[in-house]
Motif scaffolding. Structure first.
Motif, short mmCIF file in Angstrom:
data_model
loop_
_atom_site.label_atom_id
_atom_site.label_comp_id
_atom_site.label_asym_id
_atom_site.label_seq_id
_atom_site.Cartn_x
_atom_site.Cartn_y
_atom_site.Cartn_z
N LYS A 22 27.11 -50.47 -6.58
CA LYS A 22 25.67 -50.27 -6.44
C LYS A 22 25.01 -51.64 -6.46
CE LYS A 22 21.69 -48.00 -8.61
NZ LYS A 22 21.29 -47.23 -7.43
N GLN A 23 24.11 -51.91 -5.52
CA GLN A 23 23.37 -53.16 -5.48
C GLN A 23 21.97 -52.94 -6.05
OE1 GLN A 23 23.61 -55.53 -1.86
NE2 GLN A 23 25.31 -54.25 -1.11
N VAL A 24 21.59 -53.78 -7.02
CA VAL A 24 20.25 -53.66 -7.62
C VAL A 24 19.53 -54.99 -7.46
CG1 VAL A 24 21.02 -51.93 -9.27
CG2 VAL A 24 21.02 -54.33 -9.95
N LYS A 25 18.24 -54.92 -7.29
CA LYS A 25 17.44 -56.13 -7.16
C LYS A 25 17.28 -56.79 -8.52
CE LYS A 25 13.15 -57.88 -5.10
NZ LYS A 25 13.87 -58.79 -4.20
N ARG A 26 17.60 -58.06 -8.58
CA ARG A 26 17.55 -58.78 -9.84
C ARG A 26 16.13 -58.75 -10.42
NH1 ARG A 26 17.10 -64.26 -11.77
NH2 ARG A 26 18.54 -64.61 -13.51
N LEU A 27 16.04 -58.50 -11.73
CA LEU A 27 14.80 -58.43 -12.50
C LEU A 27 13.93 -57.23 -12.13
CD1 LEU A 27 13.79 -62.22 -12.63
CD2 LEU A 27 15.30 -60.95 -14.16
N SER A 28 14.51 -56.27 -11.42
CA SER A 28 13.81 -55.01 -11.17
C SER A 28 14.00 -54.08 -12.36
CB SER A 28 14.35 -54.34 -9.91
OG SER A 28 15.69 -53.90 -10.12
N LEU A 29 13.31 -52.96 -12.37
CA LEU A 29 13.46 -51.99 -13.47
C LEU A 29 14.89 -51.45 -13.50
CD1 LEU A 29 11.79 -50.76 -15.74
CD2 LEU A 29 11.26 -48.85 -14.21
N THR A 30 15.46 -51.20 -12.33
CA THR A 30 16.84 -50.72 -12.26
C THR A 30 17.81 -51.76 -12.82
OG1 THR A 30 16.23 -49.50 -10.27
CG2 THR A 30 18.58 -49.71 -10.74
N TYR A 31 17.56 -53.00 -12.49
CA TYR A 31 18.38 -54.09 -13.02
C TYR A 31 18.37 -54.05 -14.55
CZ TYR A 31 19.05 -58.97 -14.65
OH TYR A 31 19.44 -60.10 -15.32
N TYR A 32 17.20 -53.94 -15.15
CA TYR A 32 17.11 -53.92 -16.62
C TYR A 32 17.82 -52.70 -17.20
CZ TYR A 32 13.95 -57.91 -16.82
OH TYR A 32 13.41 -59.17 -16.74
N TYR A 33 17.77 -51.59 -16.49
CA TYR A 33 18.45 -50.39 -16.96
C TYR A 33 19.96 -50.65 -17.07
CZ TYR A 33 20.75 -45.87 -16.92
OH TYR A 33 21.58 -44.81 -17.23
N TYR A 34 20.54 -51.25 -16.03
CA TYR A 34 21.98 -51.48 -16.05
C TYR A 34 22.36 -52.62 -17.00
CZ TYR A 34 22.95 -48.11 -12.39
OH TYR A 34 23.10 -46.94 -11.70
N MET A 35 21.52 -53.64 -17.12
CA MET A 35 21.82 -54.70 -18.08
C MET A 35 21.78 -54.17 -19.51
SD MET A 35 22.61 -57.32 -16.35
CE MET A 35 22.71 -58.57 -17.62
N ALA A 36 20.95 -53.18 -19.76
CA ALA A 36 20.85 -52.60 -21.11
C ALA A 36 21.99 -51.64 -21.41
CB ALA A 36 19.52 -51.88 -21.26
N THR A 37 22.50 -50.98 -20.39
CA THR A 37 23.45 -49.88 -20.64
C THR A 37 24.89 -50.21 -20.23
OG1 THR A 37 22.90 -48.88 -18.50
CG2 THR A 37 21.65 -48.13 -20.42
N ALA A 38 25.12 -51.24 -19.42
CA ALA A 38 26.48 -51.58 -19.01
C ALA A 38 27.21 -52.27 -20.15
CB ALA A 38 26.45 -52.49 -17.78
N LYS A 39 28.43 -51.86 -20.39
CA LYS A 39 29.21 -52.49 -21.46
C LYS A 39 29.58 -53.93 -21.10
CE LYS A 39 33.47 -52.04 -24.18
NZ LYS A 39 32.83 -51.99 -25.51
N TYR A 40 29.80 -54.20 -19.80
CA TYR A 40 30.31 -55.50 -19.38
C TYR A 40 29.31 -56.23 -18.48
CZ TYR A 40 34.78 -53.57 -20.97
OH TYR A 40 35.77 -53.01 -21.72
N TRP A 41 29.17 -57.53 -18.72
CA TRP A 41 28.44 -58.44 -17.84
C TRP A 41 29.43 -59.50 -17.35
CZ3 TRP A 41 23.91 -60.01 -21.62
CH2 TRP A 41 23.11 -58.89 -21.89
N VAL A 42 29.40 -59.78 -16.05
CA VAL A 42 30.22 -60.85 -15.47
C VAL A 42 29.28 -61.76 -14.68
CG1 VAL A 42 32.13 -61.48 -13.97
CG2 VAL A 42 32.24 -59.36 -15.31
N SER A 43 29.19 -63.03 -15.06
CA SER A 43 28.27 -63.95 -14.39
C SER A 43 28.84 -65.36 -14.45
CB SER A 43 26.90 -63.92 -15.07
OG SER A 43 26.03 -64.88 -14.50
N ASN A 44 28.40 -66.20 -13.50
CA ASN A 44 28.82 -67.60 -13.51
C ASN A 44 27.68 -68.54 -13.93
OD1 ASN A 44 27.17 -67.53 -11.26
ND2 ASN A 44 28.61 -68.57 -9.90
N MET A 45 26.56 -67.95 -14.39
CA MET A 45 25.40 -68.74 -14.82
C MET A 45 24.88 -68.18 -16.14
SD MET A 45 24.62 -71.08 -12.45
CE MET A 45 22.86 -71.36 -12.50
#
Length: 710
Positions: A399-422
């Motif tokens: 699923k592609q979500v727009k960064r800093l959108s409401l959907t983005y915040y939903y997944y950042m709050a509820t996803a167990k894992y974050w993978v990022s290079n920054m």
């Protein structure tokens, strides 16, 4: 102007600033001074610097304390040794404008004390200000409380007579707020405060408040603890003195509203801070509440009555109302509020992973290769990609979500894992159970974060914010032993280091073949009959024009390069992602190709025959291919010695020649076989140091360590 001044400099572990500080003191235009340096038990080399100044300037003397007692104790020892008619205090991480003392001495006349102007700066360059002191003016400060509210004795000249008359001393029981005891008698005695704006003292804002913070950078909990100790002592000492008690109460209320109330935003800290704050508030005159709004008055009453239950109710509502009001001012703030108050209370999705690369700019780097391995081998997971624009062609069903959108915040709050290079935004909160895999984005040549002394960037809080953001990381990938050691130091990282190579480099082993290279050249419209030079420079910290945006202009002659190399080569430009300005290559379209927005630089490595870079980490990855590398280092001295500094000796260790002009680039390219042979031994040693963990299957190794499989 024959007044003798004792300048008291207190020192505790400020060796990195001390020489600049003492130089600014000894170089004052006003020379009729004694300089008393109180070394308060420093362990960092400050003592050696003090000795150098004592030998060079007979006015310098020192008091050496074998243990650290605090700034109040050190200043009091300085006062006891001083022989001057006037006292002037200096902190050893600060520095003075060269007329600071003279302008105060010239202006004090018969006054018992006089103040100058303090200016906060991040580094010496910020102190370049114009001061018109052709006519020095002594001014009466109209808001007396505002002066004492700052609670500082810095850049003030005090007569020794007034110090003796009132037995002025600093509190020695605390690290912070020791000035209150010294200043309070002056506030009681004098109704007017005079100051000289033309006398300037530079208060240094340390750029590393984590490793060695100044007193003003200590945590709010420490500030609260120390203030309460001093407040209660002075309340008892001046009991019955209406002027003193009112001032102390005003300062308490001011600090509560500006500092201490912010501690209470964190519900986990309310219990531990409540008792201290309440023990002070129960001593305050309720008449002082009248200037506060209704909600704050209720908080203060709950504190004074030590009613924790009521206080929690009021303070939680206070912060909720404040944040809600702020959230209504913009959609961005509203999303953050919903994230904090709604989404973070939802259960974690145990099999959901949010991926992001370069702050949502593209689908690339190690997060991409980890994702592609998991798509093939871990289908039970739900994958979410964060992008600035959600139109990327991805394998799998992410699923592609727009960064800093409401959907983005939903997944950042509820996803167990974050993978990022920054680093992630400061306002994101890591929940219990969250797992953050930080892949990082390169092997470092340039000094990073806590290995840097000065920070020449748009953000003076860089180190503090980096530290807060990096505390979220559970895993950090290092591509080689060299990086692993640096990351532990530069990031203060003490969790799990994954030492398996870079997932993004897997493709350099898997796809280093003629079929893939031809396919990529065709896709990018690169002539198949031409060799390829990839030019990939880094950004310059000091070439910013607003936070996060940097300028870069090509520093070589394209006309000459095309004339000499155009028959055999084309040039691909790959600029750092921080560089915002578009490059103008009009007229060179058949020779120069701007690939700065192409998502995956690894493909550009694979189709390139030669890499030209400067101080970018790209050459570490490119060395996996064992192809020629040229280093275009036209500003080497400035970059190495002023802006960043390097971890390796670039002039002796890198696997290719340093060139500084267009002609030198051309000569090296035309003789690339000779260059390759000349640098073979050095290249082999560099390859063994940097590429020893790379095998083409880093993604697999890392995924198996971080993500459980059903």
């Amino acid at each position: 102007m024959d007044k003798f001044v004792s300048v008291i400099v207190t020192v505790y572990n400020t060796a990195e600033f001390l020489e600049e500080c003492l130089t600014s003191v000894t170089n004052q235009i006003y020379q009729n001074v004694e300089i008393i340096v109180v070394n308060d038990g420093s362990t960092d080399g400050s003592a050696e610097i003090i000795e150098q100044f004592k030998k060079a300037d007979s006015r310098c003397q020192s008091i050496d304390l074998h243990e650290n007692h605090g700034v109040g104790f050190a200043r009091n020892r300085g006062i006891e040794q001083a022989t001057g008619e006037y006292i002037y205090f200096v902190d050893s991480d600060d520095f003075l404008e060269h007329r600071a003392v003279e302008n105060l001495v010239q202006s004090i006349g018969e006054l018992p004390f006089i103040l100058g102007r303090n200016k906060r700066v991040s580094n010496k360059e910020d102190s370049l200000i114009e001061i018109d002191d052709s006519e020095i003016r002594v001014r009466r400060h109209k808001k007396l409380f505002k002066v004492f509210q700052n609670l500082t004795v810095l850049n003030s000249l005090f007569s020794m007579e007034i110090i003796r008359e009132h037995s002025l001393r600093f509190s020695e029981e605390t690290d912070c707020y020791s000035e209150m005891a010294f200043l309070l008698p002056l506030y009681i005695e004098y109704k007017n405060v005079y100051y000289v704006r033309e006398s300037v003292y530079f208060l240094r804002v340390r750029n590393d408040p984590i490793s060695n913070p100044s007193l003003t950078q200590l945590g709010r909990e420490k500030l609260l603890t120390d203030f309460v100790v001093v407040y209660k002592q002075l309340k008892e000492q001046y009991k019955g003195n209406n002027t003193a008690e009112i001032l102390l109460d005003k300062i308490l209320l001011h600090l509560y509203r500006s500092k201490f109330i912010l501690i209470m935003r964190d519900a986990t800290k309310i219990n531990s801070s409540f008792e201290q704050l309440a023990s002070a508030m129960e001593r305050i005159d309720p008449e002082q509440y009248k200037g506060q709004n209704m909600l704050v008055r209720r908080e203060l009453k709950a504190l004074s009555k030590q009613n924790l239950k009521s206080y929690k109710r009021y303070i939680n509502f206070h912060h909720f109302a404040r944040e809600t009001k702020q959230s209504l001012s913009s959609k961005k703030k509203m999303y953050r509020q919903i994230y904090k108050d709604v989404f973070l209370k939802r259960p974690l999705k145990e099999k959901t992973i949010v991926f992001e690369s370069f702050l949502g700019k593209n689908y690339a780097d190690s997060p991409r290769y980890i994702y592609e391995y998991m798509v093939e081998n871990y289908p039970e997971y739900e994958f979410v990609w964060s992008f600035n624009e959600t139109n990327h062609d991805l394998p799998g069903n992410a699923k592609q979500v727009k960064r800093l959108s409401l959907t983005y915040y939903y997944y950042m709050a509820t996803a167990k894992y974050w993978v990022s290079n920054m680093r992630q935004p400061l306002h994101l909160q890591k929940r219990e159970g969250n797992v953050f895999l930080q892949t990082w984005h390169g092997t470092p040549l340039k000094k990073l974060v806590f290995d840097m002394n000065e920070v020449y960037s748009a953000n003076p809080k860089y180190k503090q914010q980096f530290y807060e953001q990096s505390r979220l990381w559970d895993y950090l990938i290092a591509s080689n032993p060299y990086s692993s050691d640096i990351f532990k130091s530069a990031f203060k990282f003490d969790k799990v280091m994954l030492e398996d190579g870079y997932p993004r480099n897997d493709t350099l082993y898997i796809n280093n073949n003629s079929d893939y290279i031809t396919k990529m050249k065709t896709k990018l419209n690169i002539p198949l009959d031409k060799k390829v030079i990839l030019y990939a420079p880094t950004w310059r910290d000091d070439e910013f024009y607003e936070p996060g945006k940097y300028r870069f202009n090509l520093k070589f002659d394209l006309n000459k390069l095309k004339e000499k190399l155009g028959d055999e080569y084309v040039i691909l430009l790959r600029m750092h992602y921080f560089i915002a300005d578009d490059l103008n290559i009009e007229g060179y379209e058949d020779f120069v190709y701007n690939m700065s927005t192409y998502e995956d630089i690894a493909d550009l490595y694979l189709i390139s025959d030669i890499l030209i870079t400067d101080y970018s980490s790209v050459f570490f990855d490119y060395s996996n291919l064992r192809r020629p590398i040229l280093f275009y280092t036209y500003d080497l001295e400035k970059y190495r010695d002023q802006l960043r500094g390097f971890y390796i000796d670039i002039e002796s260790e890198v696997p290719g020649p340093l060139v500084k002009t267009t002609d030198e680039i051309i000569e090296a390219v035309l003789n690339i076989d000779v260059v390759t042979e000349d640098y073979k031994e050095k290249y082999d040693a560099f390859y063994d140091k940097i590429c020893s963990w790379e095998s083409g299957n880093a993604s697999e190794k890392i995924v198996k360590k971080v993500f459980p499989k059903q």
